[in-house]
Design an enzyme around this catalytic site. Structure first.
Site, mmCIF file in Angstrom:
data_model
loop_
_atom_site.group_PDB
_atom_site.id
_atom_site.type_symbol
_atom_site.label_atom_id
_atom_site.label_comp_id
_atom_site.label_asym_id
_atom_site.label_seq_id
_atom_site.Cartn_x
_atom_site.Cartn_y
_atom_site.Cartn_z
ATOM 1 N N HIS A 189 0.828 -1.207 0.000
ATOM 2 C CA HIS A 189 0.000 0.000 0.000
ATOM 3 C C HIS A 189 0.866 1.262 0.000
ATOM 4 O O HIS A 189 2.065 1.225 0.305
ATOM 5 C CB HIS A 189 -0.911 -0.006 1.219
ATOM 6 C CG HIS A 189 -0.132 -0.027 2.514
ATOM 7 N ND1 HIS A 189 0.464 1.095 3.045
ATOM 8 C CD2 HIS A 189 0.159 -1.049 3.358
ATOM 9 C CE1 HIS A 189 1.083 0.779 4.178
ATOM 10 N NE2 HIS A 189 0.922 -0.515 4.386
ATOM 11 N N GLU A 262 -2.307 -7.360 7.450
ATOM 12 C CA GLU A 262 -0.996 -7.296 8.088
ATOM 13 C C GLU A 262 -0.996 -8.098 9.385
ATOM 14 O O GLU A 262 -2.062 -8.373 9.974
ATOM 15 C CB GLU A 262 -0.632 -5.831 8.361
ATOM 16 C CG GLU A 262 0.707 -5.599 9.064
ATOM 17 C CD GLU A 262 1.918 -6.162 8.322
ATOM 18 O OE1 GLU A 262 2.065 -7.410 8.315
ATOM 19 O OE2 GLU A 262 2.706 -5.379 7.764
#
Length: 385
Positions: A189, A262
């Site tokens: 990202h 994550e």
């Protein structure tokens, strides 16, 4: 009736450590039919690492061929057999990590039994391992075998050795993987406030900064003409917004998968490395030393790897021979790179991933993986539209 498979696995190095490789074979126990053969070079490693790598490749192949099958894994490494059977202690951290990876690979199977066999009865896997070592050294097939012996001498010197199978004279190696791979483009990202300040960013749903949004557009421009079949993103908004920019540029369908989230850094969320180490010095040391240790209230790298690799296996099975963009975070992307490189979990600390970087990996159905790029940020140096 539960299917029964046999794995024959081997590995070795020319130098211990030295140029190393492994070989693995999967057969149907009832018919003896050869279902899969795999070999690959792994760079510089020890014999034991190469032997474990062969076992891991064989277990993964068996689980792919017939999930839930009962397996007998045959190896001429007594060390690996005894350690995997639980009879010998594993003292070396690298081997402990590889043994955990092997157990994870075996989790998709039924009952797994590890059997020691003489080298003469492991000739096929040995031949594949030697080919992989030839590849690692850039030698012709007439080169020396592991431990400096002439190639195949350890087989032919045994009283019950069998003649090599002519059909296996040119087994598949990493350079001859068959068919069209599934390609995963792994996009981290864009920038967030935490990434700019180098703070732990796990499950906190942090927004992209203005720079991060521009980075997402730059990545989208880079990927616009790539021919992406599907985009799969972590549910966290920093990944999702990055993925949405690429979806708008490519027209590819977008799906959210929790498996790409994550790792959970627990009480370290939002802290810098130094701040966490100052408050939890013993916990930080243990975390750095073992993938099985979690931050306080968080998730270990080993647990994260099981989640991420399970997601990869599911996507590879569902979308073979396609080009997939996976938009995720540091830990999942490093985990996939380590699997492709057959690297231990500790290698994650030696890989750097910039925000909005691209990593490309090809996954072939017959076993090998090919890392085509890692941490590519060339698109961030180009003016975005």
């Amino acid at each position: 009736m539960t299917r029964k498979l046999i794995i024959e696995a081997d590995g070795g190095s020319r130098g211990n450590p030295g140029p190393a490789g492994f070989g693995a074979v999967v057969r149907d126990q009832a018919t003896g039919e050869l279902l899969r053969e795999i070999c690959d070079s792994i760079g510089t490693a020890t014999n034991n690492v190469a032997e474990y790598s062969g076992l891991i490749a064989g277990l993964r192949a068996a689980a792919e061929i017939s999930p839930g099958a009962d397996v007998e894994a045959r190896m001429d490494s007594r060390l690996v057999v005894e350690q995997m059977s639980g009879r010998w202690q594993i003292k070396h951290e690298n081997l402990r990590s590889l043994a955990r990876t092997a157990r994870d690979a075996a989790a998709g199977l039924g009952r797994v039994r590890y059997t020691w066999v003489p080298r003469a009865r492991n000739a096929h896997a040995d031949r594949l391992a030697n080919q992989a070592m030839d590849s690692a050294m850039g030698e012709q097939p007439a080169g020396g075998g592991r431990h400096g012996k002439p190639r195949n001498a350890k087989v032919l010197s045994e009283p019950d050795a069998t003649e090599p199978d002519p059909a296996a004279a040119s087994p598949r190696g990493w350079a001859r993987a068959d068919g069209q791979p599934t390609t995963t483009l792994l996009l981290r990202h864009g920038q967030t406030e935490f990434s700019a300040e180098r703070r732990f960013a796990g499950r906190g749903d942090i927004a992209l900064t203005d720079t991060g949004r521009r980075q997402a557009v730059a990545a989208a421009d880079q990927l616009a003409a790539r021919g992406i079949d599907a985009i799969v993103t972590s549910p966290l908004q920093r990944a999702r917004k990055t993925a949405e920019a690429v979806a708008a540029a490519t027209g590819a369908p977008l799906a959210v998968d929790d498996g790409l989230v994550e790792a959970d850094f627990g009480k370290w969320e939002g802290l810098t490395f130094g701040e966490a180490a100052q408050r939890w010095p013993e916990e930080m040391s243990a975390w750095l030393a073992s993938a099985d240790v979690a931050p306080p209230g968080g998730e270990s790298f080993a647990d994260a790897a099981r989640r991420v690799l399970g997601t990869l296996d599911r996507l590879l099975a569902a979308r073979p021979r396609e080009t997939l963009l996976l938009v995720s975070h540091v830990t999942p992307i490093k985990t996939l790179a380590c699997r492709a490189l057959l690297a231990p979990p500790a290698a994650m600390f030696r890989i750097h991933l910039d925000v909005a970087s691209l990593t490309e990996i090809d996954w072939f159905a017959d076993g090998p993986a090919l890392v085509r790029s890692l941490n590519d940020t060339a698109h961030l140096r180009q003016p975005a539209r």
